[in-house]
Design a protein around this motif. Structure first.
Motif, mmCIF file in Angstrom:
data_model
loop_
_atom_site.group_PDB
_atom_site.id
_atom_site.type_symbol
_atom_site.label_atom_id
_atom_site.label_comp_id
_atom_site.label_asym_id
_atom_site.label_seq_id
_atom_site.Cartn_x
_atom_site.Cartn_y
_atom_site.Cartn_z
ATOM 1 N N LEU A 57 0.863 -1.183 0.000
ATOM 2 C CA LEU A 57 0.000 0.000 0.000
ATOM 3 C C LEU A 57 0.900 1.233 0.000
ATOM 4 O O LEU A 57 1.289 1.736 1.060
ATOM 5 N N PRO A 58 1.296 1.749 -1.223
ATOM 6 C CA PRO A 58 2.299 2.819 -1.314
ATOM 7 C C PRO A 58 1.900 4.089 -0.580
ATOM 8 O O PRO A 58 2.728 4.748 0.043
ATOM 9 N N GLU A 59 0.569 4.429 -0.615
ATOM 10 C CA GLU A 59 0.151 5.685 0.038
ATOM 11 C C GLU A 59 0.375 5.634 1.544
ATOM 12 O O GLU A 59 0.587 6.651 2.198
ATOM 13 N N GLU A 60 0.277 4.429 2.083
ATOM 14 C CA GLU A 60 0.479 4.286 3.534
ATOM 15 C C GLU A 60 1.890 3.803 3.856
ATOM 16 O O GLU A 60 2.259 3.685 5.027
ATOM 17 N N GLY A 61 2.666 3.478 2.806
ATOM 18 C CA GLY A 61 4.021 2.964 2.995
ATOM 19 C C GLY A 61 4.029 1.681 3.808
ATOM 20 O O GLY A 61 4.863 1.464 4.677
ATOM 21 N N ARG A 62 3.025 0.812 3.539
ATOM 22 C CA ARG A 62 2.824 -0.368 4.375
ATOM 23 C C ARG A 62 2.685 -1.624 3.508
ATOM 24 O O ARG A 62 2.189 -1.571 2.387
ATOM 25 N N LEU A 63 3.143 -2.751 4.068
ATOM 26 C CA LEU A 63 3.048 -4.036 3.371
ATOM 27 C C LEU A 63 2.141 -4.965 4.172
ATOM 28 O O LEU A 63 2.248 -5.023 5.396
ATOM 29 N N GLU A 64 1.204 -5.647 3.480
ATOM 30 C CA GLU A 64 0.336 -6.595 4.195
ATOM 31 C C GLU A 64 0.547 -7.991 3.637
ATOM 32 O O GLU A 64 0.704 -8.154 2.430
ATOM 33 N N ALA A 65 0.552 -8.970 4.497
ATOM 34 C CA ALA A 65 0.665 -10.362 4.038
ATOM 35 C C ALA A 65 -0.711 -11.003 4.164
ATOM 36 O O ALA A 65 -1.194 -11.249 5.266
ATOM 37 N N LEU A 66 -1.358 -11.247 2.999
ATOM 38 C CA LEU A 66 -2.732 -11.755 3.011
ATOM 39 C C LEU A 66 -2.799 -13.170 3.576
ATOM 40 O O LEU A 66 -2.023 -14.044 3.203
ATOM 41 N N GLY A 67 -3.731 -13.418 4.459
ATOM 42 C CA GLY A 67 -3.924 -14.760 5.020
ATOM 43 C C GLY A 67 -2.939 -15.085 6.134
ATOM 44 O O GLY A 67 -3.003 -16.156 6.734
ATOM 45 N N ALA A 68 -2.029 -14.142 6.408
ATOM 46 C CA ALA A 68 -0.972 -14.458 7.378
ATOM 47 C C ALA A 68 -1.515 -14.634 8.787
ATOM 48 O O ALA A 68 -1.022 -15.451 9.552
#
Ligand SMILES: Nc1ncnc2c1ncn2[C@@H]1O[C@H](COP(=O)(O)OP(=O)(O)OP(=O)(O)O)[C@@H](O)[C@H]1O
Ligand SMILES: C[C@@](O)(CCO)CC(=O)[O-]
Length: 314
Positions: A57-68
């Motif tokens: 999510l570039p606008e938030e500068g965040r990475l999410e791991a789906l299902g993690a």
């Protein structure tokens, strides 16, 4: 730093029938899950090489791991139970698995029991194998809602075990086997769904109970063959057990094709665990040819040995 190895588990004989009061024979193997624990200023868990879809999510500068979050359910629950039992611990846990998850090799049990063992060592608490087995089963029950104690007991105690789930009893068998293969096929359905389908068949068709009874007899005979080290007998009963599992609807064509392809070069083989793909055990007569065929045909496989011990500090 504390380092723990928690072995994977395969079922040599008796899966599914074990749910209906028959004994099963399970064994720990020399591949499993490594867990490290090191005291730190906060609680951190890293699981190396696990499958997850990454979303940036570039606008938030965040990475999410789906299902993690779902993937970490066993780790989270094991940590919660450990904290309630042995007090708060700030530490870094690192998990590295030698087995893919969700194939029927009991990685959930290995992770659950392994985290409990690592936590107790890191917190300087001594815990018996029996308590680890009990708490590990509690983790699986909390996450899955329904779970037999077979895998968590095997991970905690180790070796070849004859297990009755209802009422629960376990007996260590002093037997050995030469190295064997676990071939991994993509699994169709979860353990819970497959167990539910077998239950529905038994509810619908009274005669299916005779298949369960026959599996129970195979287990008793197989115990004798294992004790004598009679590999021809062990292999033949693996095949017989596999046909009976087929009658319960959990062995598909992919498994039969594999066994047929290898049949001249093996003592026998069968699915291990819930079935519909997942782990297929292969007891080889000619390892070189079996490996050549498996490699040439593109199967994913591991060569494994029985591990005589359960979860251990290394
Ligand atoms: N390396 C790991 N790190 C964290 N959690 C893991 C890891 N490996 C497995 N798990 C957990 O275990 C789950 C897999 O358990 P599941 O019961 O589906 O399969 P299994 O234990 O491999 O096979 P079975 O129970 O049928 O013998 C994963 O979805 C994840 O929640
Ligand atoms: C199919 C089954 O017998 C083994 C799954 O690994 C289910 C169980 O014992 O809970």
């Amino acid at each position: 730093m504390v380092k723990v190895f928690a072995p994977g588990v395969v079922k040599l004989f008796g899966e599914h029938a074990v749910v209906y009061g028959k004994p099963a024979i399970a064994t720990t193997i020399d591949r499993g899950v490594f867990i490290e624990c090191e005291k730190s200023d906060r609680l951190i868990i890293e699981s190396i090489g696990t499958p997850s879809t990454l979303v940036y999510l570039p606008e938030e500068g965040r990475l999410e791991a789906l299902g993690a979050e779902r993937f970490f359910a066993y780790v989270n629950t094991a940590l919660k139970i450990a904290r309630e039992r042995w007090g708060k611990l700030k530490a870094r846990f690192s998990i590295k698995s030698e087995l893919p998850p969700s194939i029927g090799a009991a990685t959930s049990a290995a992770v659950s029991v392994g985290i409990l063992k690592a936590y107790s060592l890191c917190a300087n608490v001594e815990v018996s194998k029996e308590e680890l087995a009990k708490l590990g089963h509690q983790v699986e029950l909390n996450v899955q809602g329904i779970a037999s104690p077979m895998d968590t007991t095997a991970v905690a105690i180790g070796g070849v075990l004859k297990i009755w789930a209802h009422p629960f009893r376990v007996e260590k068998l002093d037997v050995s086997l030469p190295q064997f293969y676990i071939v991994v096929l993509p699994r169709r359905g979860t353990t819970g769904e497959i167990v539910a389908d077998v239950k529905a068949l038994l509810d619908r068709r009274r005669s299916a109970q005779s298949v369960i009874n026959a599996i129970g007899e195979v287990v008793e005979e197989a115990e004798g063959c294992l004790r004598r080290g009679d590999l021809n007998c062990v292999g033949e009963l693996m095949i017989l057990n596999n046909w009976l599992l087929g009658a319960l609807g959990v062995v598909d064509n992919r498994v039969m094709t594999l066994l047929d392809l290898l049949k001249t070069f093996v003592y026998g083989g069968k699915i291990s665990g819930a079935g519909r793909g997942g782990v297929v055990l292969i007891l080889p007569k000619d390892e070189t040819v079996v490996e050549k065929i498996l490699s040439a045909t593109g199967y994913t496989y591991f060569k494994v040995s029985i591990s005589k011990t359960g979860v251990v500090a290394i």
